[in-house]
Design a protein around this motif. Sequence first.
Motif, mmCIF file in Angstrom:
data_model
loop_
_atom_site.group_PDB
_atom_site.id
_atom_site.type_symbol
_atom_site.label_atom_id
_atom_site.label_comp_id
_atom_site.label_asym_id
_atom_site.label_seq_id
_atom_site.Cartn_x
_atom_site.Cartn_y
_atom_site.Cartn_z
ATOM 1 N N ALA A 43 7.348 22.880 37.138
ATOM 2 C CA ALA A 43 7.932 22.579 35.831
ATOM 3 C C ALA A 43 7.224 21.382 35.203
ATOM 4 O O ALA A 43 6.966 21.358 33.993
ATOM 5 C CB ALA A 43 9.431 22.300 35.982
ATOM 6 N N TYR A 48 7.504 23.528 31.256
ATOM 7 C CA TYR A 48 8.668 24.380 31.107
ATOM 8 C C TYR A 48 9.862 23.773 31.845
ATOM 9 O O TYR A 48 9.707 22.899 32.698
ATOM 10 C CB TYR A 48 8.399 25.785 31.655
ATOM 11 N N GLY A 49 11.066 24.269 31.544
ATOM 12 C CA GLY A 49 12.246 23.852 32.263
ATOM 13 C C GLY A 49 12.298 24.494 33.646
ATOM 14 O O GLY A 49 11.618 25.493 33.916
ATOM 15 N N VAL A 50 13.110 23.921 34.526
ATOM 16 C CA VAL A 50 13.194 24.417 35.905
ATOM 17 C C VAL A 50 13.679 25.861 35.928
ATOM 18 O O VAL A 50 13.136 26.709 36.654
ATOM 19 C CB VAL A 50 14.135 23.509 36.730
ATOM 20 N N GLN A 52 13.416 28.137 33.582
ATOM 21 C CA GLN A 52 12.395 29.049 33.068
ATOM 22 C C GLN A 52 11.310 29.293 34.115
ATOM 23 O O GLN A 52 10.803 30.410 34.249
ATOM 24 C CB GLN A 52 11.773 28.479 31.788
ATOM 25 N N VAL A 53 10.951 28.254 34.869
ATOM 26 C CA VAL A 53 9.963 28.431 35.939
ATOM 27 C C VAL A 53 10.520 29.369 37.004
ATOM 28 O O VAL A 53 9.797 30.239 37.519
ATOM 29 C CB VAL A 53 9.590 27.066 36.547
ATOM 30 N N GLU A 200 18.010 18.879 39.706
ATOM 31 C CA GLU A 200 16.912 19.585 40.373
ATOM 32 C C GLU A 200 17.384 20.215 41.682
ATOM 33 O O GLU A 200 17.024 21.356 41.997
ATOM 34 C CB GLU A 200 15.764 18.613 40.639
#
Length: 279
Positions: A43, A48-50, A52-53, A200
């Motif tokens: 990310a 990108y956001g977590v 989306q990854v 996270e």
Amino acid sequence: MSIKIMSQIWELDLPHNAQSVFLALADHADDDGYCYPSVGRLAWKTGYGVRQVQRTLKELRDNKLAIPMSPVVGGRHNTIVYKLDPSAGKHKPAFRPRPDFADLPPDFPDIKGDNMTPFIEEPEKKGDTQVAERVSPKTQRVTPKTQKGDIAMSPEPPVTIKESSMESSGHQYPEWFRPLVDLKGFKRTAHKAAILSIQEGCDEASVNEAEIVLAFADYYQNKGGRATNGWSDPVAALVRTLPVQIAKTRKGRPKANSLNIDYAALKAEVEARRQGGSQ
């Protein structure tokens, strides 16, 4: 970093997000395609956001481009090992550069000079002989004197909107973080690093941070977790024991990739437990 695999990825017909995450994986891979970067690292590299990854990694797995060599469980201390296989992807059409004039066939029409349509000057029109007003390159000075005729309206002054703070202490906390605020020993600071660490960890474990925080707050205060473990700071205690709290919350229920949590209902449940314990 595998230059070999990265060069193969550039030739694949992939969406932009899949290409970016695939290249980030290759940046950690050896020439055999093995790599094990964390979702947080991917990310950070791609921007990108977590979540989306995570979705993009699932697309790469479904298309056999990134083959997991270990169970796809995730978690802060359980990194997934991937083997990259660009040969499973669809290739782009071959790149064809624009032909140079030197490569044109001999019978191609000869083009000399500029082949653009020439500018045709309009003939002089008879009748109106008024000379166009000359434009001076000098900047004209604007005076504050009142001009006759049309009156220019002064623009409205900009309106400054001050956003009200969500916390009286000046710190803004996410909604899911709020149950920790009422716990004994909570320190009213920004807690930016702790909030990011909790997010996270919950994202990598595919659990909802609101459920984890509410369950921990109940254990910390009503079930004697603070006294049993000798905790003095609830935020530090949650960050330190986050894998344990996640395992406790997930135990005894089927695994889910996402949870639809009613924050208001969960908060009301915790408040009811608190009131019941104080009586």
